[in-house]
Design a protein around this motif. Structure first.
Motif, PDB file in Angstrom:
ATOM      1  N   ASN A  13      10.635   6.947  -0.570  1.00  0.00           N
ATOM      2  CA  ASN A  13      10.283   7.571  -1.989  1.00  0.00           C
ATOM      3  C   ASN A  13      11.231   8.801  -2.109  1.00  0.00           C
ATOM      4  OD1 ASN A  13       8.103   5.678  -2.762  1.00  0.00           O
ATOM      5  ND2 ASN A  13       6.870   6.758  -1.298  1.00  0.00           N
ATOM      6  N   ALA A  14      11.707   8.879  -3.388  1.00  0.00           N
ATOM      7  CA  ALA A  14      12.811   9.972  -3.664  1.00  0.00           C
ATOM      8  C   ALA A  14      12.236  10.457  -5.134  1.00  0.00           C
ATOM      9  CB  ALA A  14      14.185   9.494  -3.596  1.00  0.00           C
ATOM     10  N   VAL A  15      12.462  11.628  -5.504  1.00  0.00           N
ATOM     11  CA  VAL A  15      12.180  12.101  -6.838  1.00  0.00           C
ATOM     12  C   VAL A  15      13.487  12.973  -7.375  1.00  0.00           C
ATOM     13  CG1 VAL A  15      11.262  14.313  -5.950  1.00  0.00           C
ATOM     14  CG2 VAL A  15      10.668  13.357  -8.205  1.00  0.00           C
ATOM     15  N   ARG A  27      12.642   4.396  -4.991  1.00  0.00           N
ATOM     16  CA  ARG A  27      12.679   4.142  -3.562  1.00  0.00           C
ATOM     17  C   ARG A  27      14.284   4.131  -3.464  1.00  0.00           C
ATOM     18  NH1 ARG A  27       8.767  -0.803  -2.296  1.00  0.00           N
ATOM     19  NH2 ARG A  27      10.248  -1.533  -4.053  1.00  0.00           N
ATOM     20  N   VAL A  28      14.641   4.671  -2.241  1.00  0.00           N
ATOM     21  CA  VAL A  28      16.007   4.388  -1.821  1.00  0.00           C
ATOM     22  C   VAL A  28      15.957   3.828  -0.362  1.00  0.00           C
ATOM     23  CG1 VAL A  28      16.861   6.392  -3.427  1.00  0.00           C
ATOM     24  CG2 VAL A  28      16.152   7.073  -1.015  1.00  0.00           C
ATOM     25  N   THR A  29      17.395   3.393  -0.027  1.00  0.00           N
ATOM     26  CA  THR A  29      17.413   3.224   1.512  1.00  0.00           C
ATOM     27  C   THR A  29      18.414   3.777   2.021  1.00  0.00           C
ATOM     28  OG1 THR A  29      18.900   1.367   0.824  1.00  0.00           O
ATOM     29  CG2 THR A  29      16.575   0.646   1.172  1.00  0.00           C
ATOM     30  N   ASP A  30      18.560   4.076   3.311  1.00  0.00           N
ATOM     31  CA  ASP A  30      19.593   4.721   4.127  1.00  0.00           C
ATOM     32  C   ASP A  30      19.867   6.262   3.521  1.00  0.00           C
ATOM     33  OD1 ASP A  30      19.888   2.461   5.672  1.00  0.00           O
ATOM     34  OD2 ASP A  30      21.336   1.642   4.160  1.00  0.00           O
ATOM     35  N   ARG A  31      18.884   6.792   2.830  1.00  0.00           N
ATOM     36  CA  ARG A  31      19.081   8.353   2.528  1.00  0.00           C
ATOM     37  C   ARG A  31      20.552   8.551   1.846  1.00  0.00           C
ATOM     38  NH1 ARG A  31      15.553  12.313   6.219  1.00  0.00           N
ATOM     39  NH2 ARG A  31      13.723  11.170   6.000  1.00  0.00           N
ATOM     40  N   PRO A  32      20.880   8.021   0.739  1.00  0.00           N
ATOM     41  CA  PRO A  32      22.341   8.429   0.003  1.00  0.00           C
ATOM     42  C   PRO A  32      22.368   9.765  -0.249  1.00  0.00           C
ATOM     43  CG  PRO A  32      21.040   7.226  -1.427  1.00  0.00           C
ATOM     44  CD  PRO A  32      20.190   7.183  -0.232  1.00  0.00           C
ATOM     45  N   GLY A  33      23.572  10.210  -0.152  1.00  0.00           N
ATOM     46  CA  GLY A  33      23.944  11.457  -0.247  1.00  0.00           C
ATOM     47  C   GLY A  33      23.965  12.053  -1.766  1.00  0.00           C
ATOM     48  N   VAL A  34      24.384  11.013  -2.518  1.00  0.00           N
ATOM     49  CA  VAL A  34      24.483  11.183  -3.839  1.00  0.00           C
ATOM     50  C   VAL A  34      24.081   9.988  -4.804  1.00  0.00           C
ATOM     51  CG1 VAL A  34      26.209  11.516  -5.899  1.00  0.00           C
ATOM     52  CG2 VAL A  34      26.638  12.517  -3.667  1.00  0.00           C
ATOM     53  N   LEU A  35      23.290  10.240  -5.834  1.00  0.00           N
ATOM     54  CA  LEU A  35      22.845   9.215  -6.765  1.00  0.00           C
ATOM     55  C   LEU A  35      23.396   9.268  -8.095  1.00  0.00           C
ATOM     56  CD1 LEU A  35      18.900   9.182  -5.962  1.00  0.00           C
ATOM     57  CD2 LEU A  35      20.501   7.513  -5.322  1.00  0.00           C
ATOM     58  N   ARG A  59      22.287  15.175  -6.217  1.00  0.00           N
ATOM     59  CA  ARG A  59      22.652  15.346  -4.885  1.00  0.00           C
ATOM     60  C   ARG A  59      21.496  15.655  -3.920  1.00  0.00           C
ATOM     61  NH1 ARG A  59      28.002  15.259  -4.483  1.00  0.00           N
ATOM     62  NH2 ARG A  59      29.153  16.020  -6.168  1.00  0.00           N
ATOM     63  N   ARG A  60      21.402  14.840  -2.852  1.00  0.00           N
ATOM     64  CA  ARG A  60      20.206  14.867  -1.791  1.00  0.00           C
ATOM     65  C   ARG A  60      19.990  16.365  -1.226  1.00  0.00           C
ATOM     66  NH1 ARG A  60      19.638  14.010   3.488  1.00  0.00           N
ATOM     67  NH2 ARG A  60      21.371  13.013   3.582  1.00  0.00           N
ATOM     68  N   ARG A  70      14.250  14.573  -2.235  1.00  0.00           N
ATOM     69  CA  ARG A  70      14.441  15.090  -3.364  1.00  0.00           C
ATOM     70  C   ARG A  70      16.064  15.158  -3.574  1.00  0.00           C
ATOM     71  NH1 ARG A  70       9.967  16.560  -4.881  1.00  0.00           N
ATOM     72  NH2 ARG A  70      10.110  18.173  -6.400  1.00  0.00           N
ATOM     73  N   TYR A  71      16.281  15.059  -4.837  1.00  0.00           N
ATOM     74  CA  TYR A  71      17.755  14.980  -5.308  1.00  0.00           C
ATOM     75  C   TYR A  71      17.834  15.928  -6.535  1.00  0.00           C
ATOM     76  CZ  TYR A  71      18.746  10.817  -2.504  1.00  0.00           C
ATOM     77  OH  TYR A  71      18.946  10.082  -1.218  1.00  0.00           O
TER      78      TYR A  71
END
Length: 78
Positions: A13-15, A27-35, A59-60, A70-71
């Motif tokens: 989960n990410a916000v 929801r994200v996979t592989d903890r991307p550095g940028v969305l 940015r994460r 958190r981004y």
């Protein structure tokens, strides 16, 4: 990490913090550095069906190691 309803592992989960998508959860996979978040813009008399979208970058926060990830909004990007 969790397993989803299809038995796939690796999503978290990410916000998003700040900017136009503040508070959006996903929801994200592989903890991307940028969305990247896009938002459609209205255009007047667009020839040939041209579409325009505003692009926002998040940015994460590497300090956050547990869910929700958190981004933060990057107002200087792209």
């Amino acid at each position: 990490m969790k397993t989803d309803t299809n038995g796939m592992e690796g999503w978290e989960n990410a916000v998003l913090d700040g900017g136009p998508a503040d508070g959006l959860r996903m929801r994200v996979t592989d903890r991307p550095g940028v969305l990247q978040v896009t938002y459609p813009c209205q255009v007047e008399t667009a020839p040939g069906g041209i579409q325009v979208e505003a692009l926002y970058v998040y940015r994460r926060d590497p300090r956050v190691r547990s869910e929700p990830l958190r981004y933060g909004f990057d107002g200087a990007s792209p």
